[in-house]
Write a protein that holds these residues in place. Structure first.
Motif, short mmCIF file in Angstrom:
data_model
loop_
_atom_site.label_atom_id
_atom_site.label_comp_id
_atom_site.label_asym_id
_atom_site.label_seq_id
_atom_site.Cartn_x
_atom_site.Cartn_y
_atom_site.Cartn_z
N ARG A 137 -8.59 21.44 5.84
CA ARG A 137 -8.56 20.58 7.03
C ARG A 137 -7.47 19.52 6.90
N SER A 138 -7.36 18.89 5.74
CA SER A 138 -6.39 17.80 5.56
C SER A 138 -4.96 18.31 5.65
N VAL A 139 -4.69 19.42 4.97
CA VAL A 139 -3.32 19.95 4.97
C VAL A 139 -2.91 20.37 6.38
N ALA A 140 -3.88 20.92 7.13
CA ALA A 140 -3.58 21.35 8.50
C ALA A 140 -3.25 20.15 9.40
N ARG A 141 -3.82 18.98 9.09
CA ARG A 141 -3.64 17.78 9.89
C ARG A 141 -2.23 17.22 9.73
N GLY A 142 -1.71 17.30 8.51
CA GLY A 142 -0.30 16.98 8.26
C GLY A 142 0.13 15.53 8.44
N ARG A 143 -0.75 14.58 8.15
CA ARG A 143 -0.31 13.18 8.20
C ARG A 143 0.52 12.85 6.97
N MET A 144 1.07 11.63 6.93
CA MET A 144 1.99 11.29 5.84
C MET A 144 1.36 11.47 4.45
N ASP A 145 0.04 11.27 4.34
CA ASP A 145 -0.60 11.40 3.03
C ASP A 145 -1.42 12.70 2.94
N GLN A 151 0.05 15.69 2.24
CA GLN A 151 0.79 16.70 1.47
C GLN A 151 -0.17 17.26 0.41
N PRO A 152 -0.03 18.56 0.08
CA PRO A 152 -1.04 19.19 -0.81
C PRO A 152 -1.34 18.42 -2.10
N ASP A 153 -0.32 17.91 -2.79
CA ASP A 153 -0.58 17.19 -4.06
C ASP A 153 -1.41 15.94 -3.82
N ALA A 154 -1.04 15.21 -2.76
CA ALA A 154 -1.75 13.96 -2.45
C ALA A 154 -3.20 14.26 -2.04
N VAL A 155 -3.39 15.35 -1.28
CA VAL A 155 -4.75 15.71 -0.84
C VAL A 155 -5.61 16.05 -2.06
N GLN A 156 -5.02 16.83 -2.98
CA GLN A 156 -5.74 17.20 -4.19
C GLN A 156 -6.18 15.95 -4.95
N ALA A 198 0.80 -1.23 0.00
CA ALA A 198 0.00 0.00 0.00
C ALA A 198 0.83 1.28 0.00
N GLN A 199 2.08 1.21 0.47
CA GLN A 199 2.85 2.43 0.76
C GLN A 199 2.84 3.46 -0.38
N ASP A 200 3.22 3.00 -1.56
CA ASP A 200 3.33 3.92 -2.68
C ASP A 200 1.99 4.58 -3.02
N TYR A 201 0.93 3.78 -2.98
CA TYR A 201 -0.41 4.31 -3.29
C TYR A 201 -0.83 5.35 -2.25
N VAL A 202 -0.69 4.99 -0.99
CA VAL A 202 -1.16 5.88 0.08
C VAL A 202 -0.39 7.20 0.04
N GLU A 203 0.94 7.12 -0.12
CA GLU A 203 1.73 8.37 -0.11
C GLU A 203 1.35 9.30 -1.25
N ARG A 204 0.96 8.73 -2.40
CA ARG A 204 0.60 9.57 -3.55
C ARG A 204 -0.88 9.97 -3.55
#
Ligand code: AMP
Length: 194
Positions: free
Chosen positions: A130-138, A140-145, A56-62
């Motif tokens: 909300r997501s970017v403020a939380r700052g978990r590993m996934d 990051q702005p690009d991943a949230v988008q 899952a790592q690669d998928y979740v991080e992106r």
């Protein structure tokens, strides 16, 4: 009660599912948390968790979705464990039409039924901040988008899937935590009476 919670990143699924589980004494199964834990602790004693984390790592991080086959297999095993026999809340599952259909098949096999799908409705810009403020590993702005995009393309169609089966509850997730919880409880109560 068996219930799924739908919503994009930052919609409040985790917060509301945890509160609801505490209130109703249900098991909380959050696939995103399970995946993040499996990724962060690859030396876990449970080899299947370590394997899931590696895959899952690669998928979740992106911010991409983990392939359906892996998620479906994971949920099949999880829902057959004894602690899941008396009701649960699935937070973040299903996320695709295939996952939703397979969940219904699985529940049929187990002689169980899904009661409700709760959709936490939150505008995209609120989800993003909300997501970017939380700052978990996934988070990051690009991943949230990307996660917001995937919510619209892959998960939104599930609203219709559950609406057609008379199981959908829509809740305004853009309110204070307590108010959202109250709205969920009110609408759940009403749906049980129907
Ligand atoms: P969440 O914390 O529920 O937003 O999930 C975080 C990440 O875990 C997602 O962006 C996906 O990469 C992955 N994930 C969680 N649940 C699923 C699922 N049901 N299907 C595919 N990927 C998932």
């Amino acid at each position: 009660m068996r219930c799924v919670v739908l919503g994009g990143p930052g919609a409040g699924r985790g917060t509301q599912s945890e509160l609801l589980c505490r209130h109703l004494g249900l098991l909380w199964i959050a696939t995103g948390d399970i995946l993040r834990l499996a990724i962060a602790a690859p030396t876990s004693d449970d080899p299947s968790q370590a394997e899931l984390g590696q895959l899952a790592q690669d998928y979740v991080e992106r911010g991409e979705l983990v392939p359906d086959e892996a998620m479906i297999q994971f949920i099949q095993l999880r829902l057959q464990q004894s602690d899941a026999a008396h009701g649960w809340i699935l937070d973040g599952y299903p996320r695709t039409a295939f996952q939703a259909e397979e969940l219904d098949f699985l529940l049929d096999d187990l002689g169980q039924q899904l009661n409700t799908a709760i959709y936490l409705e939150v505008p995209d810009d609120v989800q993003f901040s909300r997501s970017v403020a939380r700052g978990r590993m996934d988070d990051q702005p690009d991943a949230v988008q990307r996660r917001i995009e995937l919510f619209h393309t892959c998960t939104r169609p599930l609203l219709e899937y559950y609406e057609l089966r008379d199981r959908l509850i829509r809740v305004n997730g853009d309110q204070a935590i307590d108010q959202v919880q109250q709205e969920i409880l009110k609408k759940l109560g009403a749906s049980q009476l129907e």
